[in-house]
Write an enzyme that holds these catalytic residues in place. Structure first.
Site, PDB file in Angstrom:
ATOM      1  N   GLY A  11     -27.652  38.422  87.851  1.00  0.00           N
ATOM      2  CA  GLY A  11     -26.973  38.019  86.647  1.00  0.00           C
ATOM      3  C   GLY A  11     -26.992  36.758  86.366  1.00  0.00           C
ATOM      4  N   GLY A  13     -26.496  35.522  83.500  1.00  0.00           N
ATOM      5  CA  GLY A  13     -25.323  35.367  82.260  1.00  0.00           C
ATOM      6  C   GLY A  13     -24.220  34.126  82.486  1.00  0.00           C
ATOM      7  N   GLY A  16     -22.589  34.459  86.015  1.00  0.00           N
ATOM      8  CA  GLY A  16     -23.638  34.411  87.001  1.00  0.00           C
ATOM      9  C   GLY A  16     -24.031  32.886  87.099  1.00  0.00           C
ATOM     10  NE  ARG A  85     -12.010  42.947  78.461  1.00  0.00           N
ATOM     11  CZ  ARG A  85     -10.783  42.938  78.351  1.00  0.00           C
ATOM     12  NH1 ARG A  85     -10.163  43.949  77.777  1.00  0.00           N
ATOM     13  NH2 ARG A  85     -10.052  42.078  79.083  1.00  0.00           N
ATOM     14  CG  ASN A  98     -21.492  46.873  82.734  1.00  0.00           C
ATOM     15  OD1 ASN A  98     -22.346  46.834  81.990  1.00  0.00           O
ATOM     16  ND2 ASN A  98     -20.277  46.231  82.382  1.00  0.00           N
ATOM     17  CB  THR A 122     -20.341  44.418  87.085  1.00  0.00           C
ATOM     18  OG1 THR A 122     -21.386  43.662  87.527  1.00  0.00           O
ATOM     19  CG2 THR A 122     -20.784  45.242  85.935  1.00  0.00           C
ATOM     20  NE  ARG A 154      -7.826  35.567  83.172  1.00  0.00           N
ATOM     21  CZ  ARG A 154      -8.785  36.308  82.936  1.00  0.00           C
ATOM     22  NH1 ARG A 154      -8.538  37.550  82.983  1.00  0.00           N
ATOM     23  NH2 ARG A 154     -10.050  35.841  82.407  1.00  0.00           N
ATOM     24  CG  HIS A 178      -9.969  43.071  86.554  1.00  0.00           C
ATOM     25  ND1 HIS A 178      -9.120  41.791  86.231  1.00  0.00           N
ATOM     26  CD2 HIS A 178     -10.945  42.431  85.683  1.00  0.00           C
ATOM     27  CE1 HIS A 178      -9.607  40.854  85.734  1.00  0.00           C
ATOM     28  NE2 HIS A 178     -11.015  41.484  85.191  1.00  0.00           N
TER      29      HIS A 178
HETATM   30  P1  NAD Z   1     -23.289  38.124  80.221  1.00  0.00           P
HETATM   31  O1  NAD Z   1     -23.852  38.992  78.951  1.00  0.00           O
HETATM   32  O2  NAD Z   1     -23.335  36.414  79.779  1.00  0.00           O
HETATM   33  O3  NAD Z   1     -24.268  38.055  81.479  1.00  0.00           O
HETATM   34  C1  NAD Z   1     -24.740  39.344  82.017  1.00  0.00           C
HETATM   35  C2  NAD Z   1     -26.241  39.115  82.445  1.00  0.00           C
HETATM   36  O4  NAD Z   1     -26.351  40.357  83.286  1.00  0.00           O
HETATM   37  C3  NAD Z   1     -27.145  39.106  81.358  1.00  0.00           C
HETATM   38  O5  NAD Z   1     -28.053  37.864  81.556  1.00  0.00           O
HETATM   39  C4  NAD Z   1     -28.100  39.977  81.504  1.00  0.00           C
HETATM   40  O6  NAD Z   1     -29.502  40.014  81.227  1.00  0.00           O
HETATM   41  C5  NAD Z   1     -27.946  40.726  82.867  1.00  0.00           C
HETATM   42  N1  NAD Z   1     -28.327  41.969  83.486  1.00  0.00           N
HETATM   43  C6  NAD Z   1     -28.259  43.145  82.833  1.00  0.00           C
HETATM   44  N2  NAD Z   1     -28.692  44.220  83.465  1.00  0.00           N
HETATM   45  C7  NAD Z   1     -29.324  43.462  84.663  1.00  0.00           C
HETATM   46  C8  NAD Z   1     -29.716  43.766  85.786  1.00  0.00           C
HETATM   47  N3  NAD Z   1     -30.169  45.277  86.039  1.00  0.00           N
HETATM   48  N4  NAD Z   1     -30.155  43.218  86.743  1.00  0.00           N
HETATM   49  C9  NAD Z   1     -30.011  41.874  86.528  1.00  0.00           C
HETATM   50  N5  NAD Z   1     -29.394  41.351  85.473  1.00  0.00           N
HETATM   51  C10 NAD Z   1     -28.970  42.103  84.542  1.00  0.00           C
HETATM   52  O7  NAD Z   1     -21.881  38.487  80.785  1.00  0.00           O
HETATM   53  P2  NAD Z   1     -20.911  37.558  81.654  1.00  0.00           P
HETATM   54  O8  NAD Z   1     -19.828  36.980  80.742  1.00  0.00           O
HETATM   55  O9  NAD Z   1     -21.558  36.964  82.624  1.00  0.00           O
HETATM   56  O10 NAD Z   1     -20.174  38.956  82.294  1.00  0.00           O
HETATM   57  C11 NAD Z   1     -20.773  39.629  83.238  1.00  0.00           C
HETATM   58  C12 NAD Z   1     -20.095  40.723  83.724  1.00  0.00           C
HETATM   59  O11 NAD Z   1     -18.738  40.250  84.564  1.00  0.00           O
HETATM   60  C13 NAD Z   1     -19.526  41.710  82.752  1.00  0.00           C
HETATM   61  O12 NAD Z   1     -19.294  43.096  83.229  1.00  0.00           O
HETATM   62  C14 NAD Z   1     -17.861  41.104  82.725  1.00  0.00           C
HETATM   63  O13 NAD Z   1     -17.157  42.377  82.043  1.00  0.00           O
HETATM   64  C15 NAD Z   1     -17.616  41.010  84.140  1.00  0.00           C
HETATM   65  N6  NAD Z   1     -16.570  40.200  84.199  1.00  0.00           N
HETATM   66  C16 NAD Z   1     -15.764  40.107  85.369  1.00  0.00           C
HETATM   67  C17 NAD Z   1     -14.527  39.661  85.554  1.00  0.00           C
HETATM   68  C18 NAD Z   1     -13.784  40.101  86.858  1.00  0.00           C
HETATM   69  O14 NAD Z   1     -12.753  39.446  86.911  1.00  0.00           O
HETATM   70  N7  NAD Z   1     -14.303  41.080  87.700  1.00  0.00           N
HETATM   71  C19 NAD Z   1     -14.353  38.567  84.951  1.00  0.00           C
HETATM   72  C20 NAD Z   1     -15.205  38.082  83.918  1.00  0.00           C
HETATM   73  C21 NAD Z   1     -16.358  38.923  83.596  1.00  0.00           C
END
Ligand code: NAD
Length: 315
Positions: A11, A13, A16, A85, A98, A122, A154, A178
């Site tokens: 990922g 994003g 990542g 979300r 997801n 995720t 936090r 979480h």
């Molecule tokens: P984002 O939308 O910025 O990035 C997600 C990325 O995943 C995108 O670039 C998308 O193309 C990619 N993706 C989708 N399917 C894929 C696959 N099969 N293989 C590889 N890449 C793929 O989202 P973000 O802000 O980076 O958040 C990512 C995840 O982390 C979300 O589910 C979010 O809820 C979670 N998150 C968790 C915590 C935690 O405390 N655990 C904190 C923040 C965010």
């Protein structure tokens, strides 16, 4: 030629890309592979990050790719792929979308990096970690969720602001899911050794604990699109470092409990020692009645999501 030491961040994003940056800056591996399904995105971010190394002076190399073959032999995989979300959504609303992404990624991690330790980021975090473990079939100690480090960060920040002390002196502990059922533990939270119940009265502590439980939603509502990413990336990189450098850090992590805290066969946030072997042990704190009830509720909420995954045919 021997293969370089390798971390894969799945990922590219928000979470990542910053996780990859932090892993590279800490030089946690010779190669940080950033993989995404979007063509060009991981390659562009990798190039930009590698060029920043010319200024910053770190020696890891970031490689952007859409090809799972490039992830082969990773020692550590950090799973951040998936939808975040939006305002008004709960993390559980992301289960189906997801869950499928976790299943896709698990397929190539199992095949190409069978010895990796996997950190899941995720959301919804606890059921996604359980699903990742089920799909990988790895020992539970090598599949760990990142949430407690963020939730504790936090709580620490809110306490530091309220008490007007440096946040580096605040050491918070947050257990459970979480989600809104998480369990901040003021009794196990200190300012340089001083328990916070000695510094703040109960209503003030409850207010900060509630703000912590809604800490993710507060940021989602401010951003309007997407969710938090700087502190989540910091938490992920901290866990990565604890594992790869065998630091034996005691951190709240989402781990598979097998009798600890009275729960059997579920992934939930608990204090754990992280080192080379992943979760080296779970540390069982004594909980007062209130915290015990809160832990039962939070495990109930996780089990509901895991049941929903089963009904969706994903687990
Ligand atoms: P984002 O939308 O910025 O990035 C997600 C990325 O995943 C995108 O670039 C998308 O193309 C990619 N993706 C989708 N399917 C894929 C696959 N099969 N293989 C590889 N890449 C793929 O989202 P973000 O802000 O980076 O958040 C990512 C995840 O982390 C979300 O589910 C979010 O809820 C979670 N998150 C968790 C915590 C935690 O405390 N655990 C904190 C923040 C965010």
């Amino acid at each position: 030629m021997s293969q370089p030491s390798r971390i894969t961040v799945v990922g590219a994003g928000h979470v990542g890309m910053i996780t990859a940056q932090k892993c590279a800056e800490k030089e946690l591996a010779e190669e940080i592979v950033l993989i995404d399904v979007l063509e060009g995105r991981p390659q562009g971010i990798a190039l930009d990050l590698d060029q920043s190394a010319a200024v910053e002076g770190w020696g890891s190399r970031v490689v952007g790719t859409n090809d799972p073959a490039a992830t082969a032999g990773s020692e550590l995989v950090i799973m951040t792929a998936g939808k975040p979300r939006g305002p008004g959504m709960s993390r559980s609303d992301l289960l189906a979308v997801n869950g499928k992404i976790i299943a896709d990624v698990a397929r190539y991690v199992r095949e190409r990096s069978p010895d990796a330790t996997v950190i899941v980021v995720t959301n919804p975090l606890d059921p996604m970690t359980a699903l990742m473990r089920a799909k990988l079939g790895f020992p539970a100690r090598r599949v760990i969720g990142m949430a407690g480090v963020l939730d504790a960060a936090r709580f620490s920040w809110f306490l530091a602001e309220k008490l007007a002390v440096g946040v580096a002196d605040v050491d918070a502990m947050v257990l459970g899911a979480h989600g809104d059922s998480m369990v901040p533990l003021p009794r196990a939270t200190t300012v340089n050794g001083v328990p916070v119940p000695e510094l703040l009265d109960r209503p003030a502590l409850e207010k900060l604990a509630d703000r912590t439980k809604n800490g993710g939603a507060e940021i989602v509502n401010l951003l309007k699109t997407g969710s938090a990413f700087f502190a989540p990336a910091s938490g992920s990189a901290l866990m990565a470092k604890a594992i790869l450098r065998d630091e034996k850090r005691l951190l709240p992590c989402t781990c598979f409990v097998n009798g600890e805290f009275g729960f059997e066969g579920v992934y939930v946030g608990v204090p754990a020692v992280l080192g080379r072997n992943g979760v080296e042990r779970i540390v069982e704190l004594s909980l007062d009645t209130e915290a015990r009830i809160a832990m039962q509720k939070t495990v109930g909420a996780i089990q509901k999501d895991v049941d929903a995954l089963r009904q969706l045919g994903l687990m």
